[in-house]
Motif scaffolding. Structure first.
Motif, mmCIF file in Angstrom:
data_model
loop_
_atom_site.group_PDB
_atom_site.id
_atom_site.type_symbol
_atom_site.label_atom_id
_atom_site.label_comp_id
_atom_site.label_asym_id
_atom_site.label_seq_id
_atom_site.Cartn_x
_atom_site.Cartn_y
_atom_site.Cartn_z
ATOM 1 N N GLY A 167 0.807 -1.221 0.000
ATOM 2 C CA GLY A 167 0.000 0.000 0.000
ATOM 3 C C GLY A 167 0.830 1.255 0.000
ATOM 4 O O GLY A 167 0.393 2.306 0.481
ATOM 5 N N ILE A 168 2.023 1.152 -0.552
ATOM 6 C CA ILE A 168 2.919 2.315 -0.651
ATOM 7 C C ILE A 168 2.885 2.804 -2.093
ATOM 8 O O ILE A 168 3.411 2.145 -2.996
ATOM 9 C CB ILE A 168 4.359 1.955 -0.242
ATOM 10 N N GLY A 169 2.258 3.939 -2.309
ATOM 11 C CA GLY A 169 2.149 4.475 -3.661
ATOM 12 C C GLY A 169 3.462 5.063 -4.151
ATOM 13 O O GLY A 169 4.194 5.688 -3.387
ATOM 14 N N LEU A 170 3.749 4.857 -5.428
ATOM 15 C CA LEU A 170 4.959 5.393 -6.043
ATOM 16 C C LEU A 170 4.566 6.385 -7.132
ATOM 17 O O LEU A 170 3.759 6.059 -8.011
ATOM 18 C CB LEU A 170 5.808 4.270 -6.660
ATOM 19 N N ASP A 171 5.135 7.549 -7.068
ATOM 20 C CA ASP A 171 4.848 8.581 -8.052
ATOM 21 C C ASP A 171 5.683 8.314 -9.303
ATOM 22 O O ASP A 171 6.846 8.692 -9.380
ATOM 23 C CB ASP A 171 5.156 9.966 -7.474
ATOM 24 N N ARG A 172 5.090 7.651 -10.290
ATOM 25 C CA ARG A 172 5.828 7.291 -11.506
ATOM 26 C C ARG A 172 6.085 8.510 -12.401
ATOM 27 O O ARG A 172 6.884 8.439 -13.330
ATOM 28 C CB ARG A 172 5.041 6.251 -12.313
ATOM 29 N N LYS A 173 5.392 9.622 -12.162
ATOM 30 C CA LYS A 173 5.548 10.800 -13.000
ATOM 31 C C LYS A 173 6.578 11.783 -12.448
ATOM 32 O O LYS A 173 6.828 12.818 -13.054
ATOM 33 C CB LYS A 173 4.201 11.511 -13.150
ATOM 34 N N SER A 174 7.153 11.460 -11.301
ATOM 35 C CA SER A 174 8.133 12.353 -10.693
ATOM 36 C C SER A 174 9.356 12.496 -11.586
ATOM 37 O O SER A 174 9.742 11.572 -12.311
ATOM 38 C CB SER A 174 8.557 11.806 -9.322
ATOM 39 N N ARG A 175 9.976 13.665 -11.529
ATOM 40 C CA ARG A 175 11.210 13.899 -12.284
ATOM 41 C C ARG A 175 12.405 13.250 -11.604
ATOM 42 O O ARG A 175 13.481 13.128 -12.210
ATOM 43 C CB ARG A 175 11.433 15.408 -12.431
ATOM 44 N N ARG A 176 12.225 12.842 -10.361
ATOM 45 C CA ARG A 176 13.288 12.134 -9.643
ATOM 46 C C ARG A 176 13.380 10.692 -10.138
ATOM 47 O O ARG A 176 12.389 10.123 -10.608
ATOM 48 C CB ARG A 176 13.015 12.116 -8.139
#
Length: 241
Positions: A167-176
């Motif tokens: 349940g840990i969301g990952l921001d796939r759109k991040s520039r990192r």
């Protein structure tokens, strides 16, 4: 050009200015303190660095102008934080190049010794877990084939599924970068950073697997965290002490 004047690389001048910003003990102390990822007031940093507020203000002005810190004002208070994750990575990796805490002078007090031990055991590095805790988690994820370190850091398909399952969301759109290795200054090995490292750290603090201790960026694993990390990553409680 041989036998005459050579043109200077403008990048060299910029690098020299950056090095000059960091090459001051007071400014270095501020940068290290701000690795906790939070915003500090100028007065808090002055007390931490052991200098007068007026002196600290001058140093902060240089760090902000140099792009290493970002500032914001709320009423009478001036808050500063590291400008971004790249600055945090730079500071942490530079710290890893100097002598480890136990290689120089002995701690001046029991309190200083305890604080140093707590930081080495577990801490935040900007927004991800570091110290022995960060390495143990990174090793466990690698052993379980959730994380690959074959050619840099990369989450495997199983690793991506693991984050979803927990349940840990990952921001796939991040520039990192989704994941990257960050050289740990006490363990001298890379721990998990990037979007995934930040998300895992944030989750651990939000659900109570870890809690902050003291006024530094040290963290400790709770009983709840020991059970969770044991069930999810097979980490023995003894490895978290």
């Amino acid at each position: 050009m041989l036998g005459g004047m050579t043109s200077r690389d403008p990048q060299a001048a910029r690098l020299a200015r950056l090095a000059g910003l960091i090459a001051d003990e007071t400014r270095a102390a501020c940068l290290l303190a701000l690795l906790d990822g939070r915003a500090w007031t100028a007065s808090e940093l002055a007390r931490h660095a052991g200098v007068a507020a007026s002196t600290l203000s001058e140093h902060l002005g240089k760090l902000v102008a140099g792009g290493l810190l970002a500032e914001e004002r709320q009423g009478r208070h001036r808050y500063v934080r590291l400008a971004d994750a790249r600055v945090a990575q730079l500071v942490e990796e530079l710290a890893a190049q100097v002598a480890p805490p136990d290689a120089g002078a002995r701690p001046r007090s029991l309190r200083e010794s305890s604080a140093g031990s707590a930081m080495a055991r577990g801490r935040t590095c900007y927004d991800h877990l570091a110290g022995r805790l960060g390495i143990v988690v990174t090793d466990a994820m690698t052993t379980r084939l959730l994380l690959s370190q074959d050619a840099g850091f990369a989450l495997t398909d199983a690793g991506l599924a693991w984050f979803d399952a927990v349940g840990i969301g990952l921001d796939r759109k991040s520039r990192r970068p989704l994941v990257r290795g960050c050289l740990d200054w006490t363990e001298r090995r890379p721990h998990l950073a990037g979007v995934a490292g930040a998300a895992l750290c944030r989750h651990a603090l939000e659900v109570g697997w870890c809690v902050r201790i003291g006024s530094e960026r040290a963290v400790k694993v709770t009983a709840l965290g020991e059970r969770a990390l044991g069930e999810l990553l097979g980490i023995e409680s003894s490895a978290l002490k």
